[in-house]
Design an enzyme around this catalytic site. Structure first.
Site, PDB file in Angstrom:
ATOM      1  N   ASP A 414      -2.834 -51.384  11.382  1.00 45.51           N
ATOM      2  CA  ASP A 414      -2.703 -50.098  10.706  1.00 45.51           C
ATOM      3  C   ASP A 414      -2.256 -49.010  11.681  1.00 45.51           C
ATOM      4  O   ASP A 414      -2.633 -49.019  12.855  1.00 45.51           O
ATOM      5  CB  ASP A 414      -4.059 -49.722  10.097  1.00 45.51           C
ATOM      6  CG  ASP A 414      -4.029 -48.413   9.349  1.00 45.51           C
ATOM      7  OD1 ASP A 414      -3.348 -48.349   8.316  1.00 45.51           O
ATOM      8  OD2 ASP A 414      -4.681 -47.456   9.802  1.00 45.51           O
ATOM      9  N   GLU A 467       2.351 -51.756  10.566  1.00 45.99           N
ATOM     10  CA  GLU A 467       2.629 -50.607   9.709  1.00 45.99           C
ATOM     11  C   GLU A 467       3.193 -49.530  10.636  1.00 45.99           C
ATOM     12  O   GLU A 467       2.462 -48.773  11.257  1.00 45.99           O
ATOM     13  CB  GLU A 467       1.362 -50.090   9.013  1.00 45.99           C
ATOM     14  CG  GLU A 467       1.690 -48.995   8.006  1.00 45.99           C
ATOM     15  CD  GLU A 467       0.572 -47.970   7.829  1.00 45.99           C
ATOM     16  OE1 GLU A 467       0.602 -47.245   6.830  1.00 45.99           O
ATOM     17  OE2 GLU A 467      -0.313 -47.884   8.696  1.00 45.99           O
TER      18      GLU A 467
END
Length: 735
Positions: A414, A467
């Site tokens: 993330d 990401e």
């Protein structure tokens, strides 16, 4: 005289003794030319304490040196240590017998401590934290924690009335690690570490950074848990996983937040547990044709509203859904049913909760001290200090832990962009340049590369996703080739452009044709995943269905066209839960998806369409074999901006195996749409999003069209097809 200095006893009673093992337990002492041993114990609740030798029959009463509970007894002319137990009696006459924790030596080896200090102990979770062990034939639990700047660290829990004076820990000063073995403790013991800071003398309770299991929030204690007892049955999957996760394999990911995918409404809307989820979710995913499940972080987190992205327990699956063994069952069941499991992992930042990593030992241990580097202002969280060996080791060991102990198939990292750039979301003057004066976080870059190297080296077949929302080059290229080492990168540019296009009224889409075609300018620069994720259906952005313009019919037709376009576009696929049946309202983490919508034809038909698209995707090599090379894609028509249509081919390694996608993004039917094609053959219509089975107007090509040897747009053959309104048709040559 065997009695130690009064000052040491005072410090022990006050909870300030730095070396309790030097005072308590059994020690050899010299008195003149003779050698003796002395046993000392601190048992505040006891009136009398005795030493019981191993045979159980010989007892030696200890002298009470201090009323606060300090006892000792000397064994003259007895030069060697011996095994013993302590027997205590309180003021009410109640007696109990126990092994003395200070009768056991430290267990961590110099080699372990060296690796921990160096930051290369990639199985650190086997040494730090809590572990059920047998030492000298005695079963108990070993505890260890890194807190180099603490004045004192004690183990506390129900077993000692949360009294930090009872079990102060041994300190390895060179490595900054504290440890203690407590006999007779067992699984399910609640515990924390009580840490006395050198600054201000403040005493705080911290949870174990390496704990495998926690109390259910809002409680915050760690729980002793043996994670080595589960019997795995996923050998077949693990042996075949490399092929399932390959770049040329079909990967269609269903992104899930476990707490809100489905609940038990008949039981007060309680969470489903991991075993219930295993059966309900896996059966659903198989039915829908997804190949992988991606879980929003399951690591323990105190705040539901963070969705798991503000982690406290990096080594613990959240207790909201059960125990660690239950989560292992979930993964095992997925694998036995041919479904891969991916985890969202958050090494970019952590929350400030007082019981967590923040200011852990009274210093900025895990985070940067300078808020310009150590605090994420957007999220109100702290940023890991990747310059510190032990912090890197904590995170690297954690990533490997999930792959090793839970058989996870991949990690989606993330907020990678926030890690790579020192000025991420910071105003001028609020960030610190690197040593070369640049904005790149060099230590974070090195950490990311090492993470990917270790994952691929130690767990072949496991995959990693970034990401990453910027133009950082070579994100999904090997470290040896100058890349960051990820297998895949989320294509945030495709997602943003595509959703902006589809949110535009069809009347004006002709002015925005480039938003559909631009992604093919860079589609093969990385190994992309096309994400329609949870982030696109929260915070006022509306659900995917509600983003679509027009009346209800047009909203559903637009969404079907979007999914068809996504299916044909190069790149692996990801869809957040609820999108497959047209959730009307934004995702709400506090409630279940609106499964009752499947009682309505329009939602059920979209649901069927999503399933059939996945089936088409997984059954046609042209849609996945050559995802990351321009050889797998070819435009047939991208210039018809006025009509808002596009057409392209997707090709497999076998040049004769291809599909044609033709899409109409207006509500105006396009009969007689002429399309240049490679060969004179019958093209079967294998998918039509306008089918009445999917809620469309049932306009199409009556099963297919035969092309003719008539040149068009540079192609040797051509055909006229019907393009339904707001629809995609997929054609396959039949020979």
């Amino acid at each position: 005289m065997s009695t130690p200095p009064t000052s040491d006893i005072d410090l022990l009673i006050q909870g300030d003794l730095a070396d309790p093992f030097g005072l308590l337990g059994i020690h050899e002492i010299e008195s003149g030319e003779s050698k003796s041993v002395v046993v000392r114990a601190f048992v505040p609740e006891a009136e009398q304490v005795s030493v019981v030798e191993a045979d159980g029959s010989t007892r030696h009463d200890m002298r009470k040196v201090r009323d606060a509970g300090f006892f000792e007894v000397t064994f003259p002319d007895r030069p060697n240590r011996f095994p013993y137990r302590l027997r205590a009696t309180n003021a009410f006459g109640d007696s109990w017998e126990f092994h003395d924790p200070y009768g056991f030596p430290p267990l961590l080896s110099d080699y372990d401590l060296h690796l921990l200090n160096e930051g290369t102990h990639y199985r650190n979770y086997e040494k730090l934290g809590s572990h059920v062990r047998i030492v000298d034939g005695v079963r108990g639990v070993h505890f260890a924690v890194w807190a180099p700047n603490a004045k004192r660290v004690s183990l506390i829990g129900d077993f000692n009335q949360w009294n930090g004076r009872r079990h102060p820990m041994f300190f390895h000063s060179g490595a900054g690690v504290w440890e203690i073995f407590v006999p007779a403790l067992r699984e399910e013991t609640l515990y924390k570490f009580e840490i006395k800071w050198r600054r201000f003398g403040l005493v705080v309770q911290k949870t174990d950074p390496y704990a495998f299991y926690f109390e259910r929030r809002p409680k915050t204690a760690a729980i002793v848990y043996d994670i080595n007892k589960y019997h795995w049955r996923d050998e077949d999957w693990m042996n075949e996983r490399k092929d399932k996760n390959a770049l040329d394999a079909p990967i269609s990911i269903y992104e899930v937040h476990l707490a809100s995918w489905m609940r038990a409404p008949e039981e007060g809307s309680r969470y489903l547990n991991y075993r219930e989820l295993a059966h309900n979710l896996v059966e659903y995913v198989k039915q829908m044709g997804y190949t992988h499940i991606e879980l929003l972080p399951v690591t323990e987190h105190p705040y539901d509203g963070s969705w798991g992205y503000q982690t406290i327990g990096y080594f613990a699956p959240t207790s909201r859904h059960g125990e660690p063994d239950d989560f292992m069952y979930f993964v095992d069941y997925c694998h036995r049913n041919g479904v891969g499991v991916l985890l969202d992992w958050v090494p970019a930042h952590f929350p400030k909760d007082g019981h967590g990593l923040a200011y852990f030992d009274g210093t900025h241990l895990y985070e940067h001290a300078d808020p310009r580097k150590g605090e994420h202002q957007d999220w109100g969280t702290l940023i890991f200090n990747y310059e510190r060996n032990q912090v890197r080791n904590y995170l690297l060991g954690n990533a490997l832990f999930w792959l090793e102990k839970y058989h996870i198939d991949g990690m989606r990292v993330d907020a990678v962009a926030s890690m790579l750039y020192l000025d991420y979301s910071r105003k001028e003057g609020r960030w610190v340049p690197n040593k070369y004066g640049g904005r790149e976080n060099l230590e974070a870059v090195d950490f990311v590369k090492k993470f990917n190297e270790l994952v691929h080296e130690q767990h072949p077949g496991a995959i990693t996703f970034a990401e990453e929302s910027t133009s950082w080059p070579l994100v999904s290229r090997p470290v040896a080739d100058g890349g960051l080492g990820f297998d895949f990168k989320w294509n945030m540019g495709w997602m943003n452009d595509t959703l902006k296009y589809f949110q535009t009224d069809p009347l004006y889409r002709k002015y925005h044709q480039g938003k559909l075609t631009f992604s093919l300018m860079y589609a093969f620069s990385e190994n992309f995943v096309l994400p329609l994720s949870h982030d696109e259906v929260v915070h006022g952005k509306r659900s995917l269905l509600d983003k679509m313009p027009g009346d209800v019919w047009q909203k559903f037709a637009n969404l079907r066209a979007l999914y068809g376009y996504m299916c044909g576009h190069p790149g692996k696929k990801l869809l957040f839960m609820g999108g497959e049946f047209g959730q009307w309202i934004e995702w709400n983490h506090q409630r279940s998806l609106d499964w009752h919508l499947l009682d309505y034809d329009t939602h059920r038909q979209l649901h069927d369409y999503s399933r059939d698209l996945n089936t088409l995707y997984s059954s046609e090599p042209s849609l996945y074999e050559v995802d990351f090379d321009s050889a797998g894609f070819q435009w047939l028509d991208f210039r018809d901006a006025e009509g808002s249509t596009i057409a392209f081919m997707r090709k497999a390694r076998d040049e004769h195996d291809y599909l044609i996608f033709a899409l109409n993004f207006t509500p105006v039917p396009r009969p007689g749409y002429r399309l240049g094609v490679p060969e004179e053959v019958f093209y079967k219509e294998v998918m039509n999003s306008d089918s009445s089975a999917y809620g469309g107007s049932n306009m199409g090509n009556q099963g297919g069209v035969t092309s003719k040897a008539e040149e068009w747009a540079g192609w040797p053959c051509s055909m006229h097809i019907t393009l339904p309104p707001l629809a995609v048709v997929v054609l396959k040559p039949q020979r």
